[in-house]
Design a protein around this motif. Structure first.
Motif, PDB file in Angstrom:
ATOM      1  N   LYS A 130      22.367  20.007  58.115  1.00  0.00           N
ATOM      2  CA  LYS A 130      23.243  20.704  57.174  1.00  0.00           C
ATOM      3  C   LYS A 130      22.810  22.152  56.984  1.00  0.00           C
ATOM      4  CE  LYS A 130      22.912  19.182  52.985  1.00  0.00           C
ATOM      5  NZ  LYS A 130      23.059  18.280  51.819  1.00  0.00           N
ATOM      6  N   ILE A 131      23.789  23.050  56.885  1.00  0.00           N
ATOM      7  CA  ILE A 131      23.555  24.438  56.479  1.00  0.00           C
ATOM      8  C   ILE A 131      23.889  24.534  54.997  1.00  0.00           C
ATOM      9  CG2 ILE A 131      24.338  26.830  56.692  1.00  0.00           C
ATOM     10  CD1 ILE A 131      22.640  26.027  59.007  1.00  0.00           C
ATOM     11  N   GLU A 132      22.920  24.969  54.188  1.00  0.00           N
ATOM     12  CA  GLU A 132      23.122  25.088  52.747  1.00  0.00           C
ATOM     13  C   GLU A 132      23.271  26.554  52.361  1.00  0.00           C
ATOM     14  OE1 GLU A 132      19.782  23.182  51.005  1.00  0.00           O
ATOM     15  OE2 GLU A 132      20.387  21.166  51.620  1.00  0.00           O
ATOM     16  N   ILE A 133      24.359  26.859  51.658  1.00  0.00           N
ATOM     17  CA  ILE A 133      24.652  28.230  51.237  1.00  0.00           C
ATOM     18  C   ILE A 133      24.692  28.280  49.716  1.00  0.00           C
ATOM     19  CG2 ILE A 133      26.295  30.149  51.378  1.00  0.00           C
ATOM     20  CD1 ILE A 133      27.361  28.893  53.965  1.00  0.00           C
ATOM     21  N   ILE A 134      23.877  29.148  49.131  1.00  0.00           N
ATOM     22  CA  ILE A 134      23.881  29.358  47.679  1.00  0.00           C
ATOM     23  C   ILE A 134      24.430  30.759  47.414  1.00  0.00           C
ATOM     24  CG2 ILE A 134      22.498  29.444  45.581  1.00  0.00           C
ATOM     25  CD1 ILE A 134      20.462  27.653  46.972  1.00  0.00           C
ATOM     26  N   ALA A 135      25.588  30.835  46.780  1.00  0.00           N
ATOM     27  CA  ALA A 135      26.266  32.114  46.539  1.00  0.00           C
ATOM     28  C   ALA A 135      26.279  32.438  45.054  1.00  0.00           C
ATOM     29  CB  ALA A 135      27.697  32.062  47.079  1.00  0.00           C
ATOM     30  N   GLU A 136      25.803  33.635  44.726  1.00  0.00           N
ATOM     31  CA  GLU A 136      25.864  34.128  43.347  1.00  0.00           C
ATOM     32  C   GLU A 136      27.079  35.043  43.214  1.00  0.00           C
ATOM     33  OE1 GLU A 136      23.273  36.874  40.195  1.00  0.00           O
ATOM     34  OE2 GLU A 136      22.499  36.458  42.211  1.00  0.00           O
ATOM     35  N   GLU A 137      27.974  34.682  42.336  1.00  0.00           N
ATOM     36  CA  GLU A 137      29.212  35.458  42.177  1.00  0.00           C
ATOM     37  C   GLU A 137      29.046  36.559  41.132  1.00  0.00           C
ATOM     38  OE1 GLU A 137      32.956  33.044  42.268  1.00  0.00           O
ATOM     39  OE2 GLU A 137      31.540  31.389  42.065  1.00  0.00           O
ATOM     40  N   ARG A 138      29.872  37.584  41.270  1.00  0.00           N
ATOM     41  CA  ARG A 138      29.877  38.675  40.298  1.00  0.00           C
ATOM     42  C   ARG A 138      30.549  38.219  39.006  1.00  0.00           C
ATOM     43  NH1 ARG A 138      28.375  43.207  42.968  1.00  0.00           N
ATOM     44  NH2 ARG A 138      28.668  43.217  45.223  1.00  0.00           N
ATOM     45  N   ASN A 139      30.014  38.659  37.879  1.00  0.00           N
ATOM     46  CA  ASN A 139      30.592  38.326  36.580  1.00  0.00           C
ATOM     47  C   ASN A 139      31.499  39.451  36.098  1.00  0.00           C
ATOM     48  OD1 ASN A 139      29.169  35.833  36.228  1.00  0.00           O
ATOM     49  ND2 ASN A 139      27.331  37.024  35.765  1.00  0.00           N
ATOM     50  N   PRO A 140      32.730  39.135  35.691  1.00  0.00           N
ATOM     51  CA  PRO A 140      33.619  40.174  35.157  1.00  0.00           C
ATOM     52  C   PRO A 140      33.021  40.830  33.918  1.00  0.00           C
ATOM     53  CG  PRO A 140      34.836  38.172  35.654  1.00  0.00           C
ATOM     54  CD  PRO A 140      33.388  37.816  35.744  1.00  0.00           C
ATOM     55  N   PHE A 141      33.075  42.143  33.879  1.00  0.00           N
ATOM     56  CA  PHE A 141      32.539  42.914  32.759  1.00  0.00           C
ATOM     57  C   PHE A 141      33.649  43.727  32.095  1.00  0.00           C
ATOM     58  CE2 PHE A 141      30.201  46.838  31.325  1.00  0.00           C
ATOM     59  CZ  PHE A 141      29.493  46.230  30.301  1.00  0.00           C
ATOM     60  N   LEU A 142      34.552  44.257  32.921  1.00  0.00           N
ATOM     61  CA  LEU A 142      35.692  45.039  32.440  1.00  0.00           C
ATOM     62  C   LEU A 142      36.969  44.477  33.038  1.00  0.00           C
ATOM     63  CD1 LEU A 142      34.363  48.660  33.120  1.00  0.00           C
ATOM     64  CD2 LEU A 142      34.262  47.431  30.949  1.00  0.00           C
ATOM     65  N   ARG A 143      38.069  44.665  32.317  1.00  0.00           N
ATOM     66  CA  ARG A 143      39.386  44.373  32.870  1.00  0.00           C
ATOM     67  C   ARG A 143      40.192  45.666  32.827  1.00  0.00           C
ATOM     68  NH1 ARG A 143      41.821  38.704  31.858  1.00  0.00           N
ATOM     69  NH2 ARG A 143      40.179  38.398  33.407  1.00  0.00           N
ATOM     70  N   VAL A 144      40.491  46.184  34.001  1.00  0.00           N
ATOM     71  CA  VAL A 144      41.169  47.472  34.131  1.00  0.00           C
ATOM     72  C   VAL A 144      42.671  47.237  34.218  1.00  0.00           C
ATOM     73  CG1 VAL A 144      41.342  49.586  35.488  1.00  0.00           C
ATOM     74  CG2 VAL A 144      39.147  48.390  35.324  1.00  0.00           C
ATOM     75  N   ILE A 145      43.425  47.955  33.382  1.00  0.00           N
ATOM     76  CA  ILE A 145      44.878  47.779  33.298  1.00  0.00           C
ATOM     77  C   ILE A 145      45.575  49.067  33.705  1.00  0.00           C
ATOM     78  CG2 ILE A 145      46.800  47.156  31.783  1.00  0.00           C
ATOM     79  CD1 ILE A 145      44.759  45.839  29.941  1.00  0.00           C
ATOM     80  N   GLU A 146      46.555  48.936  34.579  1.00  0.00           N
ATOM     81  CA  GLU A 146      47.345  50.094  35.003  1.00  0.00           C
ATOM     82  C   GLU A 146      48.473  50.340  34.004  1.00  0.00           C
ATOM     83  OE1 GLU A 146      48.658  51.403  39.303  1.00  0.00           O
ATOM     84  OE2 GLU A 146      50.026  49.870  38.535  1.00  0.00           O
ATOM     85  N   GLU A 147      48.570  51.572  33.525  1.00  0.00           N
ATOM     86  CA  GLU A 147      49.583  51.932  32.530  1.00  0.00           C
ATOM     87  C   GLU A 147      50.991  51.716  33.083  1.00  0.00           C
ATOM     88  OE1 GLU A 147      50.819  55.858  29.881  1.00  0.00           O
ATOM     89  OE2 GLU A 147      49.762  56.082  31.778  1.00  0.00           O
ATOM     90  N   GLY A 148      51.819  51.053  32.291  1.00  0.00           N
ATOM     91  CA  GLY A 148      53.230  50.908  32.639  1.00  0.00           C
ATOM     92  C   GLY A 148      53.568  49.721  33.514  1.00  0.00           C
ATOM     93  N   THR A 149      52.605  49.188  34.261  1.00  0.00           N
ATOM     94  CA  THR A 149      52.897  48.069  35.165  1.00  0.00           C
ATOM     95  C   THR A 149      52.248  46.770  34.724  1.00  0.00           C
ATOM     96  OG1 THR A 149      50.986  48.469  36.602  1.00  0.00           O
ATOM     97  CG2 THR A 149      53.007  49.702  37.097  1.00  0.00           C
ATOM     98  N   GLY A 150      51.151  46.866  33.983  1.00  0.00           N
ATOM     99  CA  GLY A 150      50.434  45.670  33.577  1.00  0.00           C
ATOM    100  C   GLY A 150      49.562  45.089  34.671  1.00  0.00           C
ATOM    101  N   SER A 164      46.630  54.812  37.014  1.00  0.00           N
ATOM    102  CA  SER A 164      47.045  54.089  38.219  1.00  0.00           C
ATOM    103  C   SER A 164      45.840  53.424  38.874  1.00  0.00           C
ATOM    104  CB  SER A 164      47.721  55.028  39.226  1.00  0.00           C
ATOM    105  OG  SER A 164      46.797  56.001  39.689  1.00  0.00           O
ATOM    106  N   ILE A 165      46.118  52.329  39.585  1.00  0.00           N
ATOM    107  CA  ILE A 165      45.112  51.619  40.364  1.00  0.00           C
ATOM    108  C   ILE A 165      45.551  51.672  41.822  1.00  0.00           C
ATOM    109  CG2 ILE A 165      43.990  49.404  40.800  1.00  0.00           C
ATOM    110  CD1 ILE A 165      44.562  48.650  37.905  1.00  0.00           C
ATOM    111  N   PRO A 166      44.721  52.188  42.730  1.00  0.00           N
ATOM    112  CA  PRO A 166      45.095  52.237  44.148  1.00  0.00           C
ATOM    113  C   PRO A 166      45.403  50.838  44.685  1.00  0.00           C
ATOM    114  CG  PRO A 166      43.133  53.559  43.744  1.00  0.00           C
ATOM    115  CD  PRO A 166      43.400  52.795  42.476  1.00  0.00           C
TER     116      PRO A 166
END
Length: 264
Positions: free
Chosen positions: A110-130, A159-161
């Protein structure tokens, strides 16, 4: 006589060199033979360590099908020939993954993979579109908003690219917008302002960063001397709580005095 001696010396040197050459070839041949035997032995041992399964340990759900196709991780593959570092590098290309460790479990195939995920810190909102994206504590884009995440601070931008999910850390949007928001929050924390006291950061105007407190006060910070200005924000928040002041906004862009507007 001198010429005869020199000739004799030259003959002796040539004889010595001829005697050394066979020894050198024997050494090289021995090294080459050892390498060939090592490779054959490695291949022979690999036949007994065939890949049976891949185990992924992580918080969320990650599709391993692309990794399996790109890396050739199919049942029956020689486990000793699998490049663990290459697997880790391939997985870390995913914006959701922060760190990866990969191990061989030869006894279980078996190949065992341990992945550490990024934790959300900010939620960025684009004006006018949501349109929204989540960002970690270093300003790295994670991707589309995760469900059920609480306590995030909202950042409003003009805006968000479209390609932001695949952008690197050197893109102008990441450096000029996301990292600026992270900088403001880190500096606010250093001045004793907790994340619970901040509801939103408005970065729509490049010349004026605006911080909204959870009590509804609008603080105009400008772009420079954040440490000094956030120290004043902390002091004003404490005063409003003690005195019960109803403040609409505070403009801290002026050097000496803060412009305060009370709620009517």
């Amino acid at each position: 006589m001198r010429n005869i001696r020199l000739k004799n010396r030259g003959i002796k040197r040539r004889r010595k060199n001829r005697q050394k050459r066979p020894a050198e070839w024997l050494i090289l041949l021995s090294i080459f033979s050892i390498l060939i035997l090592g490779v054959k032995f490695y291949e022979f041992m690999g036949r007994g360590y065939l890949l049976r399964s891949i185990e992924l340990k992580c918080r969320g759900k990650i599709d391993l099908s692309v990794l399996q196709n790109n890396m050739g991780l199919k049942p029956g593959a020689n486990m000793l020939m699998i490049d663990l570092k290459k697997i880790a590098n391939e997985m870390e290309r995913c914006s959701k993954i922060k760190n990866v460790k990969v191990f061989r479990n030869l006894s279980e195939g078996k190949i065992e993979i341990i992945a550490e995920e990024r934790n959300p810190f900010l939620r960025v909102i684009e004006e006018g579109t949501g349109r929204c994206i989540d960002v970690d504590e270093k300003g790295v884009v994670i991707g589309n908003p995760a469900e059920g995440v609480k306590g995030l601070i909202f950042v409003t931008v003009s805006s968000i690219p479209q390609e932001v999910e695949y952008s690197d850390r050197n893109s102008s949007f990441v450096k000029n917008t996301l990292q600026k928001a992270v900088q403001i929050l880190k500096e606010a924390e250093a001045q004793g302002i907790s994340s619970e006291e901040i509801s939103e950061i408005d970065l729509r105007n490049p010349a004026d960063s605006v911080l909204f407190s959870s009590s509804g006060i609008e603080f105009h910070l400008g772009t420079d001397e954040l440490s000094h200005k956030l120290k004043r924000v902390k002091r004003l928040l404490e005063e409003t709580r003690k005195q019960g002041m109803q403040i609409e906004y505070v403009d801290l862009r002026f050097e000496k005095e803060a412009v305060v507007k009370l709620k009517t």
